[in-house]
Motif scaffolding. Structure first.
Motif, short mmCIF file in Angstrom:
data_model
loop_
_atom_site.label_atom_id
_atom_site.label_comp_id
_atom_site.label_asym_id
_atom_site.label_seq_id
_atom_site.Cartn_x
_atom_site.Cartn_y
_atom_site.Cartn_z
N LEU A 278 0.71 -1.18 -0.09
CA LEU A 278 -0.14 0.09 -0.07
C LEU A 278 0.83 1.26 0.16
O LEU A 278 0.48 2.34 -0.52
CB LEU A 278 -1.01 0.20 1.13
CG LEU A 278 -2.12 -1.05 1.19
CD1 LEU A 278 -2.74 -1.35 2.48
CD2 LEU A 278 -3.11 -0.58 0.04
N GLN A 279 2.07 1.32 0.74
CA GLN A 279 2.97 2.28 0.63
C GLN A 279 3.49 2.57 -0.83
O GLN A 279 3.61 3.90 -1.11
CB GLN A 279 4.08 2.09 1.60
CG GLN A 279 5.24 3.23 1.86
CD GLN A 279 4.43 4.25 2.55
OE1 GLN A 279 4.28 5.60 1.90
NE2 GLN A 279 4.08 4.34 3.83
N TYR A 420 0.23 -9.39 -3.61
CA TYR A 420 1.10 -8.87 -4.88
C TYR A 420 0.33 -9.23 -6.25
O TYR A 420 0.83 -8.18 -7.43
CB TYR A 420 2.62 -9.46 -4.68
CG TYR A 420 2.91 -9.19 -3.40
CD1 TYR A 420 3.69 -7.85 -3.32
CD2 TYR A 420 2.82 -10.08 -2.32
CE1 TYR A 420 4.04 -7.55 -2.14
CE2 TYR A 420 3.51 -9.73 -1.11
CZ TYR A 420 3.97 -8.42 -0.93
OH TYR A 420 4.67 -8.10 0.21
N ILE A 421 -0.32 -10.33 -6.49
CA ILE A 421 -1.10 -10.79 -7.58
C ILE A 421 -2.05 -9.66 -8.20
O ILE A 421 -2.03 -9.36 -9.48
CB ILE A 421 -1.47 -11.90 -7.58
CG1 ILE A 421 -0.12 -13.18 -7.47
CG2 ILE A 421 -2.29 -12.51 -8.83
CD1 ILE A 421 -0.69 -14.42 -7.41
N MET A 422 -2.92 -9.37 -7.11
CA MET A 422 -4.13 -8.49 -7.42
C MET A 422 -3.80 -7.12 -8.22
O MET A 422 -4.54 -6.79 -9.11
CB MET A 422 -4.81 -8.23 -6.33
CG MET A 422 -5.69 -9.69 -5.79
SD MET A 422 -6.40 -10.48 -7.03
CE MET A 422 -7.89 -9.45 -7.21
N SER A 427 -4.82 -3.06 -12.90
CA SER A 427 -3.86 -2.02 -13.08
C SER A 427 -4.66 -0.62 -13.15
O SER A 427 -3.81 0.22 -12.62
CB SER A 427 -2.94 -2.25 -14.06
OG SER A 427 -3.92 -2.23 -15.35
N SER A 428 -5.70 -0.73 -13.21
CA SER A 428 -6.42 0.74 -13.28
C SER A 428 -6.68 1.12 -11.82
O SER A 428 -6.80 2.52 -11.70
CB SER A 428 -7.95 0.47 -13.60
OG SER A 428 -8.71 -0.46 -13.00
N ALA A 433 -7.01 -2.75 -5.48
CA ALA A 433 -6.98 -4.16 -5.78
C ALA A 433 -6.01 -4.94 -4.77
O ALA A 433 -6.14 -6.05 -4.40
CB ALA A 433 -5.87 -4.22 -6.95
N VAL A 434 -5.01 -4.09 -3.97
CA VAL A 434 -4.44 -4.81 -2.76
C VAL A 434 -5.22 -5.09 -1.71
O VAL A 434 -5.54 -6.22 -1.11
CB VAL A 434 -3.50 -3.83 -2.30
CG1 VAL A 434 -2.68 -4.36 -1.01
CG2 VAL A 434 -2.25 -3.55 -3.21
N TYR A 435 -6.47 -4.23 -1.46
CA TYR A 435 -7.41 -4.52 -0.47
C TYR A 435 -8.24 -5.51 -0.87
O TYR A 435 -8.92 -6.30 -0.12
CB TYR A 435 -8.35 -3.46 -0.24
CG TYR A 435 -7.70 -2.11 0.37
CD1 TYR A 435 -7.00 -2.06 1.42
CD2 TYR A 435 -7.59 -0.85 -0.22
CE1 TYR A 435 -6.26 -1.15 2.20
CE2 TYR A 435 -7.06 0.22 0.20
CZ TYR A 435 -6.38 0.26 1.46
OH TYR A 435 -5.74 1.14 1.96
#
Length: 469
Positions: A278-279, A420-422, A427-428, A433-435
């Motif tokens: 997230l950072q 790391y995959i999401m 990519s938008s 996506a991380v959440y």
């Protein structure tokens, strides 16, 4: 004559515990689980009250909240070691009680008590020496690191109180003293709620005051727990002769506790993965939101764990007594209640996410960001009652291997890779996506756990039939 009196007393104490097997199941589960659930809700306040006050410190609240948020992996590690010993030893003590083997149950208690003291000493040393290095690795920035270090330097000194309170309280609940277990948490929570504003705002100590309030409160809870287990009202008592560690006693406890340890300790690793990712994609505001989401998830999880802990003595005792029909009935009731709770809470979070976010921050930008993130992060939470009911029942039955498998599957096999995959797949909006990784992992994990449990549970207690309560 003395021997006869002692035998008579032991027989009476054994009979006193028969209520775990004979009392109507619905009434007994309510009697044991309600105080435990209340205790877990109080414990939730205990754990997040610092963050609520810190988030509202004038001018620096947002940075301070993020700084203390990156302490969470270390705090979770401390709690995980308490669970390793307490959640592993307590079910085994209950099973021995069901077998009328009080001596082995007390040896289990004594060994676990002494081991937690040793673990506390080691953790305190590690936290005092390396906390800055850990916090920088966990996602702290130059803007937030000093808040985290200030908090952890004080919190580390109270490690022994945290270990003994959380770990030994499991043995109180395992004996059926759910109200006493609730009081253990209540003492610390009320103390913390009172002391936090006094030290943070009254004495102008900021995050140092929050940490000091926490360890004083945990010390008061620790005194209550240890006093009870050394006193006259407890069935299982801490005795000096049982403090010598024996591999035949402590190793099976640790084996059973490994699953819960993995579940809680992996939260530490997952926090690092989330914060670092997230950072990278969202900066300090995304890490700050994660602190809030973690707190809300604790709100969701702790009552479920409380239900499981309240039902555990019934399942473990009945399993030890080979009353498999009662074991099946207890699990079915636990599953129904847990699933109902998770669905209701999920609906509330989805409907009014801003209410939960506003508890922790008044910063408009962080508040708006968190309202969106929370719906994504907790999208699959409605199924989590299934996961917890199966996990806690595996523990209650002493099924260490199965507990470890489901814990490793959800955390390590699924969630960490997905973090790391999401972002690569979506990519938008890589931050959101991380959440989303949490929701996807939960959905797959619950499916896997339900299938494994249905197979192993039948092997342990036979095919289901119509339970009679």
């Amino acid at each position: 004559m003395k021997v006869t009196d002692q035998q008579a007393m032991t027989e009476k104490q054994n009979n006193d515990k028969e209520f775990l097997r004979t009392e109507p199941l619905g009434k007994l589960m309510f009697r044991l689980a309600l105080p435990t659930v209340v205790a877990q809700l109080i414990n939730m306040l205990y754990n997040i009250i610092d963050r609520i006050y810190i988030g509202h410190i004038p001018n620096v609240g947002s940075a301070a909240l993020t700084g203390v948020g990156v302490c969470m992996p270390l705090i979770l590690i401390v709690s995980a070691f308490a669970a390793l010993v307490g959640f592993g030893g307590a079910p085994r003590a209950s099973i021995y009680m069901g077998k009328k083997d009080k001596e082995s149950a007390e040896k289990t208690l004594g060994n676990c008590f002494f081991l937690q003291i040793l673990i506390s000493i080691a953790l305190t040393v590690v936290l005092l020496i390396w906390n800055r290095s850990f916090l920088m690795a966990f996602g702290a920035s130059e803007n937030t690191i000093e808040y985290g270090v200030s908090y952890m330097n004080i919190y580390a000194l109270g490690t022994i109180f945290v270990e003994l309170t959380l770990g030994m309280n499991s043995f109180i609940t395992a004996q059926g003293f759910a109200k006493t277990g609730m009081c253990s948490v209540l003492i610390g929570a009320i103390s913390n709620i009172i002391l936090d504003p006094l030290f943070i705002f009254g004495f102008h100590m900021g995050v140092k005051g929050a940490a000091l309030a926490t360890i004083i409160s945990q010390a008061l809870s620790c005194i209550w727990v240890v006093s009870f287990l050394c006193g006259k009202k407890t069935f299982l008592k801490i005795r000096r002769k049982n403090l010598i560690l024996k591999s035949t006693i402590i190793l099976p406890c640790l084996a059973l506790g490994v699953a819960t340890f993995i579940m809680q300790a992996s939260e530490s690793i997952i926090s690092v993965c989330f914060n670092s990712s997230l950072q990278k994609y969202g900066g300090d505001i995304a890490v700050g939101a994660m602190t809030i989401l973690t707190s809300v998830m604790q709100f969701a999880m702790l009552p479920l764990q409380g239900l499981g802990q309240g039902t555990q003595p019934i399942i473990s005792y009945s399993y030890g007594a080979k009353d498999y029909k009662r074991v099946r009935a207890a699990f079915k009731l636990l599953l129904k209640v847990s699933l109902t709770y998770s669905v209701v809470l999920w609906a509330i979070v989805m409907s009014v996410p801003g209410v939960f976010a506003a508890m922790f921050t008044s910063d408009a930008e962080l508040l708006a960001f968190t309202k969106v993130a929370i719906r994504i992060y907790m999208a699959s939470m409605f199924l989590f009652g299934i996961q917890i009911a199966c996990q806690m029942t595996f523990n209650a039955l002493g099924k260490a291997k199965e507990s470890i498998i489901v814990a490793v599957m959800r955390k390590f096999v699924l969630l960490i890779p997905l973090i790391y995959i999401m972002p690569r797949l979506i990519s938008s909006n890589q931050t959101m996506a991380v959440y989303l990784a949490e929701a996807v992992a939960d959905l797959i994990a619950v499916t896997f756990t339900a299938i494994l449990f249905s197979i192993q549970f039948k092997k342990a207690v036979g095919k289901a039939d119509t339970p009679s309560c």
